[in-house]
Design a protein around this motif. Sequence first.
Motif, PDB file in Angstrom:
ATOM      1  N   VAL A  41      88.309  50.920  -6.674  1.00  0.00           N
ATOM      2  CA  VAL A  41      86.913  51.316  -6.780  1.00  0.00           C
ATOM      3  C   VAL A  41      86.330  50.563  -7.975  1.00  0.00           C
ATOM      4  O   VAL A  41      87.061  50.176  -8.882  1.00  0.00           O
ATOM      5  CB  VAL A  41      86.732  52.843  -6.945  1.00  0.00           C
ATOM      6  N   TYR A  42      85.025  50.357  -7.934  1.00  0.00           N
ATOM      7  CA  TYR A  42      84.423  49.530  -8.987  1.00  0.00           C
ATOM      8  C   TYR A  42      82.968  49.918  -9.181  1.00  0.00           C
ATOM      9  O   TYR A  42      82.342  50.558  -8.313  1.00  0.00           O
ATOM     10  CB  TYR A  42      84.515  48.049  -8.620  1.00  0.00           C
ATOM     11  N   THR A  43      82.461  49.502 -10.324  1.00  0.00           N
ATOM     12  CA  THR A  43      81.027  49.627 -10.567  1.00  0.00           C
ATOM     13  C   THR A  43      80.570  48.383 -11.320  1.00  0.00           C
ATOM     14  O   THR A  43      81.369  47.741 -12.019  1.00  0.00           O
ATOM     15  CB  THR A  43      80.688  50.916 -11.347  1.00  0.00           C
ATOM     16  N   THR A  44      79.324  48.007 -11.147  1.00  0.00           N
ATOM     17  CA  THR A  44      78.791  46.796 -11.758  1.00  0.00           C
ATOM     18  C   THR A  44      77.358  47.062 -12.222  1.00  0.00           C
ATOM     19  O   THR A  44      76.633  47.818 -11.578  1.00  0.00           O
ATOM     20  CB  THR A  44      78.753  45.640 -10.740  1.00  0.00           C
ATOM     21  N   TYR A  45      76.980  46.427 -13.319  1.00  0.00           N
ATOM     22  CA  TYR A  45      75.586  46.439 -13.741  1.00  0.00           C
ATOM     23  C   TYR A  45      75.206  45.021 -14.135  1.00  0.00           C
ATOM     24  O   TYR A  45      76.003  44.299 -14.738  1.00  0.00           O
ATOM     25  CB  TYR A  45      75.363  47.378 -14.933  1.00  0.00           C
ATOM     26  N   ALA A  46      73.987  44.627 -13.817  1.00  0.00           N
ATOM     27  CA  ALA A  46      73.516  43.312 -14.254  1.00  0.00           C
ATOM     28  C   ALA A  46      72.011  43.361 -14.483  1.00  0.00           C
ATOM     29  O   ALA A  46      71.289  44.152 -13.860  1.00  0.00           O
ATOM     30  CB  ALA A  46      73.843  42.253 -13.204  1.00  0.00           C
ATOM     31  N   ARG A  47      71.583  42.504 -15.390  1.00  0.00           N
ATOM     32  CA  ARG A  47      70.150  42.384 -15.659  1.00  0.00           C
ATOM     33  C   ARG A  47      69.837  40.915 -15.893  1.00  0.00           C
ATOM     34  O   ARG A  47      70.558  40.203 -16.570  1.00  0.00           O
ATOM     35  CB  ARG A  47      69.787  43.204 -16.903  1.00  0.00           C
ATOM     36  N   ILE A  48      68.745  40.450 -15.286  1.00  0.00           N
ATOM     37  CA  ILE A  48      68.334  39.066 -15.445  1.00  0.00           C
ATOM     38  C   ILE A  48      66.940  39.031 -16.041  1.00  0.00           C
ATOM     39  O   ILE A  48      66.071  39.833 -15.679  1.00  0.00           O
ATOM     40  CB  ILE A  48      68.415  38.310 -14.095  1.00  0.00           C
ATOM     41  N   ALA A  49      66.753  38.123 -16.992  1.00  0.00           N
ATOM     42  CA  ALA A  49      65.428  37.939 -17.600  1.00  0.00           C
ATOM     43  C   ALA A  49      64.910  36.575 -17.181  1.00  0.00           C
ATOM     44  O   ALA A  49      65.497  35.550 -17.525  1.00  0.00           O
ATOM     45  CB  ALA A  49      65.534  38.031 -19.120  1.00  0.00           C
ATOM     46  N   ASN A  50      63.847  36.541 -16.382  1.00  0.00           N
ATOM     47  CA  ASN A  50      63.242  35.286 -15.958  1.00  0.00           C
ATOM     48  C   ASN A  50      62.142  34.879 -16.928  1.00  0.00           C
ATOM     49  O   ASN A  50      61.438  35.731 -17.470  1.00  0.00           O
ATOM     50  CB  ASN A  50      62.624  35.445 -14.560  1.00  0.00           C
ATOM     51  N   LYS A  51      62.000  33.563 -17.112  1.00  0.00           N
ATOM     52  CA  LYS A  51      60.918  33.075 -17.950  1.00  0.00           C
ATOM     53  C   LYS A  51      60.070  32.087 -17.171  1.00  0.00           C
ATOM     54  O   LYS A  51      60.591  31.285 -16.391  1.00  0.00           O
ATOM     55  CB  LYS A  51      61.468  32.384 -19.203  1.00  0.00           C
TER      56      LYS A  51
END
Lengths: 349, 349, 349
Positions: free
Chosen positions: B305-315
């Motif tokens: 089992v797994y969990t993931t988080y991600a965040r991207i900042a576009n410019k």
Amino acid sequence: QSGLIVSGGLDLAVAHYKGEGGGSRTQLISGGNQNSRLNIRGREDLGGGWYAGFELEAGIAADTGAGLASNTNNQVSGIVPAGSGNVPSLTFNRRSIVGIGGEWGELRLGRDYVPSFWPIYLYDPFRTGVGFGGITILGTTVTNLRASNSIGYFTPGCDAVCKGPFAQLMYALGENGSGSAAPDDGRVAGLRLGYGAPTWEVSIARSKTTSAAVADFTQTSGGGFLETKWARLMLLVGENRTGRPVAPLNNGTRAPFWQLGALVYLPVGYVPVAYTRVTRNDPDSSSASKISFGYVYPLSKRTAVYTTYARIANKNALAIPVNVGADSGPTPEAGRGASGWDVGLRLTF
Amino acid sequence: QSGLIVSGGLDLAVAHYKGEGGGSRTQLISGGNQNSRLNIRGREDLGGGWYAGFELEAGIAADTGAGLASNTNNQVSGIVPAGSGNVPSLTFNRRSIVGIGGEWGELRLGRDYVPSFWPIYLYDPFRTGVGFGGITILGTTVTNLRASNSIGYFTPGCDAVCKGPFAQLMYALGENGSGSAAPDDGRVAGLRLGYGAPTWEVSIARSKTTSAAVADFTQTSGGGFLETKWARLMLLVGENRTGRPVAPLNNGTRAPFWQLGALVYLPVGYVPVAYTRVTRNDPDSSSASKISFGYVYPLSKRTAVYTTYARIANKNALAIPVNVGADSGPTPEAGRGASGWDVGLRLTF
Amino acid sequence: QSGLIVSGGLDLAVAHYKGEGGGSRTQLISGGNQNSRLNIRGREDLGGGWYAGFELEAGIAADTGAGLASNTNNQVSGIVPAGSGNVPSLTFNRRSIVGIGGEWGELRLGRDYVPSFWPIYLYDPFRTGVGFGGITILGTTVTNLRASNSIGYFTPGCDAVCKGPFAQLMYALGENGSGSAAPDDGRVAGLRLGYGAPTWEVSIARSKTTSAAVADFTQTSGGGFLETKWARLMLLVGENRTGRPVAPLNNGTRAPFWQLGALVYLPVGYVPVAYTRVTRNDPDSSSASKISFGYVYPLSKRTAVYTTYARIANKNALAIPVNVGADSGPTPEAGRGASGWDVGLRLTF
């Protein structure tokens, strides 16, 4: 679960095609020597000599991983997938049958090969790819190989290869409603009769597809083979016939063909070779002749490398490329020639 | 039949995505940690160190049971299925190859991964899903993962993971005719070179796709990993390049990227983590930065089992969502951020 | 690889249908007695009573080798394949799930049967084909059998057949974005509760699909069976409901139905028999009654031949054919009858 068998074959070749006046094309082709496929089958002994069985076989375009076209109602409207630009996904387009058999033979339901396919397959040293002998069978109908919704009968022990006197009957349904414009469109009736001896076989077959578009399509085929120490010699004769002149066939209605072929056995491997001649009763009395030869070198019982070369000379209105279908290469101008070669690897599993 | 192996993996996760200015979406996604697939393969020993083998692998959209898109000619016209609203059925879109090998290496035909795919896969701790590092590789071409109609060569023992000095070559055909408007469209040429040691690997790769639409697409990638007691450290660098400014890329032609990543080993399970940075030479000098982390808890050797988080900042003009493809969630407005998380179960069989 | 199981079933029958005022049709049908399918599943023991597992099941149109329709988002827009003339290729349309379980029950993700499907299946002696009891369940929604993108919970040991007190919950996502016109379209919430004893079972279930088109669709079903020495007796009751009058349903919103059925055991084989009654609250107070009976003769544990006959009498605005879907035969004129029979062979493998 009992006795489920998964098997198949994959064949990929680099091929180069030329159609005079139509350019050239280099391709990776799936099935230069045998058709790529995945097969699932099983058989259950019911006692008293009776058995039940099934077979599902999916065609694979191994060069891309896609599937191959099928047809659900033996009519142009049933081509899978719909839309000319669509590429097929996997279906059990090659075979999808259940059957029950005994000493009296076998009764079979589903999608299966039409009777008149078998001589074209069995008496052609190439069967598929560049050297393929049945050069005129495609493009005219959707039932020259297989039919969906079929009911079949085979004499005992008979499928593709049969022993002793044998017969195959097929009746397939187009499944149109009684009130539709052409209630019987897509109905197929076929018969194959033959005799299989240890070293030779002869057979003749005919399949007739009810088709409003061409006033019915009739495929006739026959021939035989003789196994000798140094070669398997083959003769294939046949005719494709429509019930009325058809524009795409240049208003022809009959295209008789014959082919002399052989598998010549060498100390290692064998050489398939064939000469094919087709004529068409169109106003131009068109015709075509094809010569094919190759070499198959076995790496094991299940694996081989091969190469093939073929050249076709078209006369008058005919413009047959050297292969068929998506792998046919460029179509030559009418009355001109086409040629092609391939180098490939085939394996079965 | 001999040695046929059926295997695969399934991975499903509940995922939530947000794209600033584009809303949010909760989805079930197939492949939060590994891609769902069904694999059939086999290998035959031919003696003298030679062997023949094949591999067929179908991608599965496990959230719906459907298949995944493929491409038959390495061109936009070959996307399977045709039509933007169509959902793909099963094909062997992930791999369809036959090969022959020996002490000299392996020759391979069919649909396979392009050389420049492997660094992007091998040096990314996430490889797919929310945390996926190759955030700019999609949307620009149909050959950034795989190519159909390919001829490949691998040094001995090399496939995805290779030992010692290694090389992979690929040449794939677009299969257009010589008389067509763009005869070489869809042709792919690629090379991967590297060295694999027991605890580290370095490699560099480039694949160039002939494309009239963008004056050719070039994907370059490279990097390596170092295995230590407490972590696998990874570096990935690369660039996607078109031969002329392209409107969907805001008239940019180059998008170089780099990523630092790691699998940090805990007493139980591991933490994948990565920082990715991409820039684009468009008139706005757009860029994006992404940070991803997760946790994978093994329930057995084959199940986790797994969990993931991600965040991207576009410019500036970039508007990259946090994931790619059908599971990307809402696209943010240009220059704004996007984020996502998933919780899932993966198993192999 | 461990414990991968490939199994399935194939069923083909010759069927003849008649719809008064709509003509007749003879067909080969796939699934006169059971649905044709190919199943791949596996289960891994994780220790401590925990396990993980998966199941992939593809429906097969065995009469043609094609696949069967699916739906990816529980909305009309997600029908696979898109386009009314398209024939589906293979997908795992019947089931595509991964799950993890223990003494606490099982959690499941993917495409699965909605809770309200199971009573309709379990308490119908025919389940599919000419005699099928759920004659009104189709045509109104895409979630009356299964839902994609689902999260499910089952009490321990429960799937289709459950023992002791049991429950099944399902929550499925339509996956529309938060900014779309109907963000919750395709969301399914369902519950099944029941008790399974060694010789009897009772259960009740409801599944509600959020649908802007019909102001939500609610399928309710329940009933039970009693196993005796000479027969399995079955009662099925249910209702399909839309939230607003719908033109294709003649402005009705509710269609309650009930069915009395039995499998009557003979010395050899058994006789399925059922009487079904459905009413609809449309302005014409339409209704229909169906009587079905058949005979199933086992050739082995896994193989049987069978025959079925059914006749439906429609009143007022209803025009239900005797079967459903592509194998339904001609639709009768409103208020008139329809009938059909089949003779077939089914096998499991």
